[in-house]
Motif scaffolding. Sequence first.
Motif, short mmCIF file in Angstrom:
data_model
loop_
_atom_site.label_atom_id
_atom_site.label_comp_id
_atom_site.label_asym_id
_atom_site.label_seq_id
_atom_site.Cartn_x
_atom_site.Cartn_y
_atom_site.Cartn_z
N ALA A 1 10.41 9.33 -6.13
CA ALA A 1 9.97 10.48 -6.75
C ALA A 1 11.38 10.59 -7.60
O ALA A 1 11.93 10.36 -7.25
CB ALA A 1 10.66 11.49 -5.17
N PRO A 2 10.46 11.61 -8.45
CA PRO A 2 9.27 12.13 -8.02
C PRO A 2 8.10 11.62 -9.23
O PRO A 2 6.63 11.61 -8.99
CB PRO A 2 8.72 13.85 -8.94
CG PRO A 2 10.39 13.55 -10.01
CD PRO A 2 11.18 12.32 -9.51
N LEU A 3 8.22 10.15 -9.13
CA LEU A 3 7.42 9.67 -9.43
C LEU A 3 7.47 8.09 -9.77
O LEU A 3 8.60 7.41 -9.81
CB LEU A 3 7.36 9.59 -11.57
CG LEU A 3 5.68 9.83 -11.97
CD1 LEU A 3 4.77 10.60 -11.53
CD2 LEU A 3 6.16 9.86 -14.12
N MET A 4 5.94 7.56 -9.26
CA MET A 4 6.42 5.63 -9.42
C MET A 4 5.18 5.95 -10.17
O MET A 4 4.02 6.23 -10.61
CB MET A 4 5.52 5.56 -7.63
CG MET A 4 7.20 6.36 -6.61
SD MET A 4 5.92 5.33 -5.34
CE MET A 4 7.14 6.61 -4.33
N THR A 5 5.34 3.66 -10.64
CA THR A 5 4.79 3.26 -11.49
C THR A 5 3.57 2.03 -10.45
O THR A 5 4.19 1.19 -10.29
CB THR A 5 5.17 2.75 -12.71
OG1 THR A 5 5.74 3.06 -13.15
CG2 THR A 5 3.97 1.94 -13.56
N ALA A 6 2.44 2.35 -11.12
CA ALA A 6 1.81 0.95 -10.27
C ALA A 6 1.45 -0.14 -11.15
O ALA A 6 1.45 -0.12 -12.46
CB ALA A 6 0.25 1.53 -10.36
N GLN A 7 2.75 -1.22 -10.88
CA GLN A 7 2.42 -2.30 -11.39
C GLN A 7 1.72 -3.90 -10.44
O GLN A 7 1.55 -3.56 -9.32
CB GLN A 7 4.16 -2.79 -11.29
CG GLN A 7 5.32 -1.35 -12.10
CD GLN A 7 6.02 -2.16 -12.16
OE1 GLN A 7 6.82 -3.54 -11.23
NE2 GLN A 7 6.59 -1.48 -12.36
N LEU A 8 0.76 -4.56 -11.37
CA LEU A 8 0.74 -5.66 -11.43
C LEU A 8 1.44 -6.74 -11.69
O LEU A 8 1.53 -7.35 -13.50
CB LEU A 8 -1.18 -5.60 -11.74
CG LEU A 8 -1.57 -6.39 -11.63
CD1 LEU A 8 -2.32 -6.17 -10.33
CD2 LEU A 8 -2.42 -6.86 -13.09
N PHE B 1 3.69 -0.02 -5.78
CA PHE B 1 3.66 1.00 -6.74
C PHE B 1 5.04 1.55 -6.06
O PHE B 1 5.58 1.68 -5.73
CB PHE B 1 3.34 2.85 -5.61
CG PHE B 1 1.48 2.58 -5.80
CD1 PHE B 1 1.15 3.77 -6.38
CD2 PHE B 1 0.90 2.52 -4.18
CE1 PHE B 1 -0.31 3.25 -6.62
CE2 PHE B 1 -0.53 2.57 -4.44
CZ PHE B 1 -1.20 3.30 -5.43
N VAL B 2 5.48 1.25 -7.63
CA VAL B 2 7.77 0.99 -7.98
C VAL B 2 8.11 1.68 -8.17
O VAL B 2 7.59 2.68 -9.60
CB VAL B 2 7.39 0.06 -8.87
CG1 VAL B 2 9.23 -0.68 -9.03
CG2 VAL B 2 6.43 -1.18 -8.44
N GLY B 3 9.17 2.96 -7.79
CA GLY B 3 9.87 3.57 -7.99
C GLY B 3 10.50 5.13 -6.94
O GLY B 3 10.49 3.93 -6.05
N LEU C 1 1.87 9.19 -7.43
CA LEU C 1 3.40 9.36 -6.23
C LEU C 1 2.48 8.96 -4.92
O LEU C 1 1.78 10.00 -4.44
CB LEU C 1 3.56 10.83 -6.60
CG LEU C 1 5.38 10.84 -4.70
CD1 LEU C 1 6.06 9.76 -5.71
CD2 LEU C 1 5.69 12.02 -5.61
N VAL C 2 3.55 7.89 -4.12
CA VAL C 2 2.59 7.80 -2.87
C VAL C 2 3.83 7.96 -1.43
O VAL C 2 4.97 7.56 -2.11
CB VAL C 2 1.54 6.07 -3.07
CG1 VAL C 2 0.60 5.97 -3.72
CG2 VAL C 2 2.77 5.60 -3.03
N PRO C 3 3.50 7.96 -0.58
CA PRO C 3 4.57 7.75 0.74
C PRO C 3 4.95 6.69 0.55
O PRO C 3 5.01 5.28 0.16
CB PRO C 3 3.43 7.93 1.86
CG PRO C 3 2.47 8.79 1.70
CD PRO C 3 2.14 8.20 0.43
N MET C 4 6.95 6.77 0.63
CA MET C 4 7.60 4.93 0.73
C MET C 4 7.40 4.27 1.91
O MET C 4 7.34 5.23 2.60
CB MET C 4 8.59 5.79 0.18
CG MET C 4 9.98 4.43 0.28
SD MET C 4 9.93 3.88 -1.44
CE MET C 4 10.43 5.49 -2.63
N SER D 1 0.56 -0.92 -0.15
CA SER D 1 -0.05 0.24 0.54
C SER D 1 0.87 0.95 -0.08
O SER D 1 0.35 2.31 0.38
CB SER D 1 -1.02 -0.21 1.32
OG SER D 1 0.17 -0.19 2.36
N GLY D 2 1.84 1.52 -0.18
CA GLY D 2 3.02 2.27 -0.12
C GLY D 2 3.92 1.67 -1.14
O GLY D 2 3.62 0.93 -2.13
N GLY D 3 4.85 3.13 -1.17
CA GLY D 3 6.21 2.86 -2.41
C GLY D 3 7.24 2.55 -1.89
O GLY D 3 7.94 1.71 -0.54
N VAL D 4 7.76 0.99 -2.95
CA VAL D 4 8.84 0.50 -3.05
C VAL D 4 10.15 0.63 -4.37
O VAL D 4 9.74 0.79 -5.50
CB VAL D 4 8.92 -1.23 -2.63
CG1 VAL D 4 7.97 -1.41 -1.02
CG2 VAL D 4 7.95 -1.65 -4.22
#
Length: 208
Positions: free
Chosen positions: A168-175, A164-166, A193-196, A141-144
Amino acid sequence: MVEQQIRPWEVLDFGVLDTLMSVRREEFVPEAYKSLALSEAEIPLGNGGSMLVPVIEGKVLQAVQVKRSDKVLEVGAGSGYFAALLAAKAEWVRTVDIEPALVNMAHDNLKRYGVENVIVEEGDAVRGWAGGAPYDLIVVSGGVPYVPETLLQQVKVGGRLFAFVGEAPLMTAQLITHVAEGKFRTESLFENLVPMMRNAPQKSHFKF
């Protein structure tokens, strides 16, 4: 909220929309932010935690396509709201958070709301969580910066993992789908972009 905010962002799955309408988000929001429960404001939970905005929650729920037979691991319990959404469609959910105060919040919210098929546990599950593994679905539920191999190995063949992978400034939602033993297929769904995640594994920048 669903009609005005979720549908325009291409969340069109009727089962997902029904779940978003039936699980009352305001029951999982801290008292001081009740008036913002259905807004697109980021709601802080204290202790470094926050809730994903409703549009993103809807897009994630649509992407993972929860089945009634699914055994689910959620990495990062937060307020317990997303676990409640998952639990409305899955057989059971195990949600794990590293922050004791958020573990207590999620547990209390879920109990008060009457959700009985969620187990809330304290710990660091970003590299995997043995209890209940392997899982049909894992939701981070957060960034990695990247998805650890140890977490991927806890997904059943035929199962999937959302993250959510990546950075800042941008992450990619991956399935990521476990298509066969040792083989995975990755779909990039949308950018955000979500909190890490706390204790998220870091990429090595060491060079010879």
